[in-house]
Design a protein around this motif. Structure first.
Motif, PDB file in Angstrom:
ATOM      1  N   PRO A 158     -72.248  26.881  83.180  1.00  0.00           N
ATOM      2  CA  PRO A 158     -71.070  26.125  83.597  1.00  0.00           C
ATOM      3  C   PRO A 158     -70.780  26.309  85.084  1.00  0.00           C
ATOM      4  O   PRO A 158     -71.163  27.298  85.687  1.00  0.00           O
TER       5      PRO A 158
ATOM      6  N   ARG B  87     -65.441  28.401  88.168  1.00  0.00           N
ATOM      7  CA  ARG B  87     -64.049  28.087  87.865  1.00  0.00           C
ATOM      8  C   ARG B  87     -63.178  29.224  88.353  1.00  0.00           C
ATOM      9  O   ARG B  87     -63.620  30.372  88.394  1.00  0.00           O
TER      10      ARG B  87
ATOM     11  N   ALA C 224     -61.156  31.327  81.813  1.00  0.00           N
ATOM     12  CA  ALA C 224     -62.327  30.458  81.712  1.00  0.00           C
ATOM     13  C   ALA C 224     -63.576  31.172  82.198  1.00  0.00           C
ATOM     14  O   ALA C 224     -64.664  30.994  81.662  1.00  0.00           O
TER      15      ALA C 224
ATOM     16  N   TYR D 224     -64.671  33.327  79.402  1.00  0.00           N
ATOM     17  CA  TYR D 224     -65.261  32.550  78.312  1.00  0.00           C
ATOM     18  C   TYR D 224     -66.680  32.117  78.663  1.00  0.00           C
ATOM     19  O   TYR D 224     -67.561  32.074  77.811  1.00  0.00           O
ATOM     20  N   SER D 225     -66.895  31.764  79.947  1.00  0.00           N
ATOM     21  CA  SER D 225     -68.195  31.232  80.337  1.00  0.00           C
ATOM     22  C   SER D 225     -69.305  32.261  80.149  1.00  0.00           C
ATOM     23  O   SER D 225     -70.456  31.904  79.923  1.00  0.00           O
TER      24      SER D 225
ATOM     25  N   THR E 227     -70.392  31.648  76.645  1.00  0.00           N
ATOM     26  CA  THR E 227     -71.046  30.345  76.488  1.00  0.00           C
ATOM     27  C   THR E 227     -72.399  30.340  77.186  1.00  0.00           C
ATOM     28  O   THR E 227     -73.331  29.696  76.708  1.00  0.00           O
ATOM     29  N   ASP E 228     -72.533  31.072  78.299  1.00  0.00           N
ATOM     30  CA  ASP E 228     -73.833  31.181  78.958  1.00  0.00           C
ATOM     31  C   ASP E 228     -74.878  31.771  78.009  1.00  0.00           C
ATOM     32  O   ASP E 228     -76.026  31.307  77.949  1.00  0.00           O
TER      33      ASP E 228
ATOM     34  N   THR F 255     -70.503  23.906  76.050  1.00  0.00           N
ATOM     35  CA  THR F 255     -69.906  23.839  77.381  1.00  0.00           C
ATOM     36  C   THR F 255     -68.457  23.377  77.312  1.00  0.00           C
ATOM     37  O   THR F 255     -67.600  23.838  78.078  1.00  0.00           O
TER      38      THR F 255
ATOM     39  N   ALA G 296     -65.881  26.182  76.903  1.00  0.00           N
ATOM     40  CA  ALA G 296     -65.566  26.938  78.113  1.00  0.00           C
ATOM     41  C   ALA G 296     -64.596  26.162  78.995  1.00  0.00           C
ATOM     42  O   ALA G 296     -63.745  26.746  79.667  1.00  0.00           O
ATOM     43  N   GLN G 297     -64.722  24.837  78.990  1.00  0.00           N
ATOM     44  CA  GLN G 297     -63.852  24.009  79.826  1.00  0.00           C
ATOM     45  C   GLN G 297     -62.488  23.788  79.183  1.00  0.00           C
ATOM     46  O   GLN G 297     -61.478  23.660  79.881  1.00  0.00           O
TER      47      GLN G 297
END
Length: 500
Positions: free
Chosen positions: A113, A116, A121, A124-125, A128-129, A187, A190-191
């Motif tokens: 992502p 940010r 966030a 969180y990324s 998600t990564d 993704t 995360a957003q």
């Protein structure tokens, strides 16, 4: 100023100078922090070390160039500070789960992502990564296996097998396509963390893919078991590929489930904190409104002040787990009734409207709180205090394990009956009767018709299936050299029982 603001300012510095040789010292100096203080705050704000974040950003930007430009891998590597193709490839695979060549070949459009500045966030990324890396790696293996199958589908020279392998490759490609769509859902979380309910769809997609790949590995091995010996050896490499793929898919599905669980816990924790803050703001707004109305005891607004204060204190005394959308809607209605009385008094005494405005402020804050709770994921609305209970429920329950066994057992029974039909005249009356009796036993197990009085259905079913497998393997040995397919099904029954 937020104590993390300097860290977020340094993220802009990283973006502006991403192709330069960056060090922790240079970045700390850019925001006038000591190296130690900057590193500590950076990890706390972002969730990872400074240089790992820098490397991740370089890989994300390099991935975009791989997808959108014709520059060579070496050109892109040099552009982002790497001295060799090998070093860049090694780091790219660490961050993205695939090599630069694989990333470009399969047109991955979703990588790490973008940067940010919201602290949550960023946290969180990180999860998600990890999920994206696992998915990237699995998609590449599925597509490579499908390509290998297509290239070798006519290795035996028999057209019938060629069509089977073409169909198998097509099914594998369809699985890869479905997994690629799942990348977008990951993704999106995360957003927009409030989309966390999508984790169930993501997990289902990955588990479905793992299931279909296991089934494909089973179908390939069963088909080859029916083939002539010379064809079996020719097809062995393809079978091996699908069995390896099925094992890898199961392993990755487990890791993705764990990462999704961690991600949900992070998001739900923040949701609880945000919910508490929303409620506190509403309570404080109500108390301020009541204080304003009761400032002059000579004015006839004591009853309104008392009602507003009572509502605010009642809301403030509620445990977070007991706050829900319905209850907040009730508070809004009660405040509207109080507010209507205040509006009427305001019309009668316009000079006192400013005193009564606090009710409107309270109503606005209460409405914001209500909207926050409405926007929570469907599986958590109204129970923010219990969110973590749902977030941690990633291990399969006993009921789910039993359901899986029943479902998979039904598939194996279907194929077993098919093999009995295909063998036709190769079976004498006694052999057919023995095999059909085993089918009947297996059907009763699947339906849960146990003679045992035990309550652990999974354990009882597994024990019965192992007994059936042993008898089935014995029948297969008697049918040699024609019992290979039945022997393989027997082994799969044993594997299924062992997994339960």
């Amino acid at each position: 100023m937020d104590r993390f603001e300097a860290v977020f300012q340094s993220l802009d510095v990283i973006e502006e100078r991403i192709r330069e040789k960056l060090t922790v010292e240079k970045l700390a100096d850019s925001v006038h922090f000591s190296r130690y203080h900057y590193q500590r705050l950076f990890r706390e704000a972002v969730g990872e070390s400074v240089m790992r974040y820098v490397a991740g950003r370089r890989m994300a930007l390099a991935a975009r160039e791989l997808a959108e430009t014709d520059a060579t891998v070496l050109e892109i590597a040099l552009r982002y500070g790497y001295d060799s193709h090998e070093g860049f490839t090694r780091n790219f695979r660490t961050h993205m789960g695939v090599t630069p060549a694989e990333y470009r070949k399969y047109h991955f459009s979703i990588g790490l992502p973008q940067t940010r500045k919201e602290r949550s966030a960023m946290m969180y990324s990180k999860n998600t990564d990890e999920i994206i890396r696992e998915l990237n790696g699995l998609i590449v293996q599925v597509r490579e296996t499908a390509s290998f199958t297509e290239k070798n589908r006519n290795v035996s020279g028999e057209e019938t097998y060629g069509e089977f392998w073409r169909d198998t490759a097509g099914r594998a490609e369809a699985v890869a396509d479905d997994l690629a769509k799942t990348l977008g859902q990951v993704t999106a979380i995360a957003q927009r963390p409030d989309e966390i309910s999508a984790r169930f769809m993501i997990l289902k997609a990955v588990e479905d893919a793992a299931f279909w790949l296991r089934l494909t590995a089973f179908r390939t091995r069963l088909t080859v078991a029916r083939a002539r010996p010379e064809h079996r050896s020719a097809f062995e490499p393809i079978c091996g590929r699908y069995e390896s793929l099925a094992r890898n898919a199961g392993t990755r599905a487990g890791r993705i489930a764990a990462f999704l669980g961690e991600l949900a816990e992070l998001i739900f924790r923040d949701m609880r904190e945000n919910a508490a803050q929303c409620l506190q703001k509403a309570v404080e707004s109500g108390r301020a409104a009541a204080e304003k109305l009761s400032g002059d005891p000579e004015l006839p607004y004591g009853y309104i002040a008392e009602a507003v204060r009572g509502l605010a204190e009642e809301l403030g005394s509620l445990p977070l787990r007991e706050v829900n959308v319905n209850r907040l809607e009730d508070y809004c209605i009660r405040l509207d009734i109080i507010g209507a009385a205040g509006t009427l008094d305001g019309w009668r005494a316009p000079e006192h409207r400013e005193l009564l405005d606090g009710i409107g402020d309270f109503r606005l804050q209460l409405d914001r709180t209500l909207q926050f709770f409405r926007d929570l994921p469907m599986d958590t609305v109204g129970v923010p205090g219990e969110i973590s209970a749902g977030a941690g429920a990633w291990e399969r329950t006993a009921a789910k394990a039993y359901e899986d066994m029943v479902f998979q057992g039904g598939i194996l029974l279907f194929y077993l009956k098919g093999e009995i039909e295909k063998m036709g005249a190769l079976l004498d009356r006694e052999q057919r009767a023995a095999l059909e009796e085993l089918c009947g036993r297996m059907e009763r197990v699947i339906k849960g018709e146990f003679s045992d009085g035990e309550t652990d259905r999974t354990a009882v079913a597994a024990r019965n299936l192992r007994e059936i497998q042993a008898a089935l393997a014995g029948q297969a040995r008697e049918l040699e050299p024609n019992g290979a397919a039945i022997e393989y099904i027997a082994q799969e029954i044993a594997n299924m029982a062992d997994r339960s």
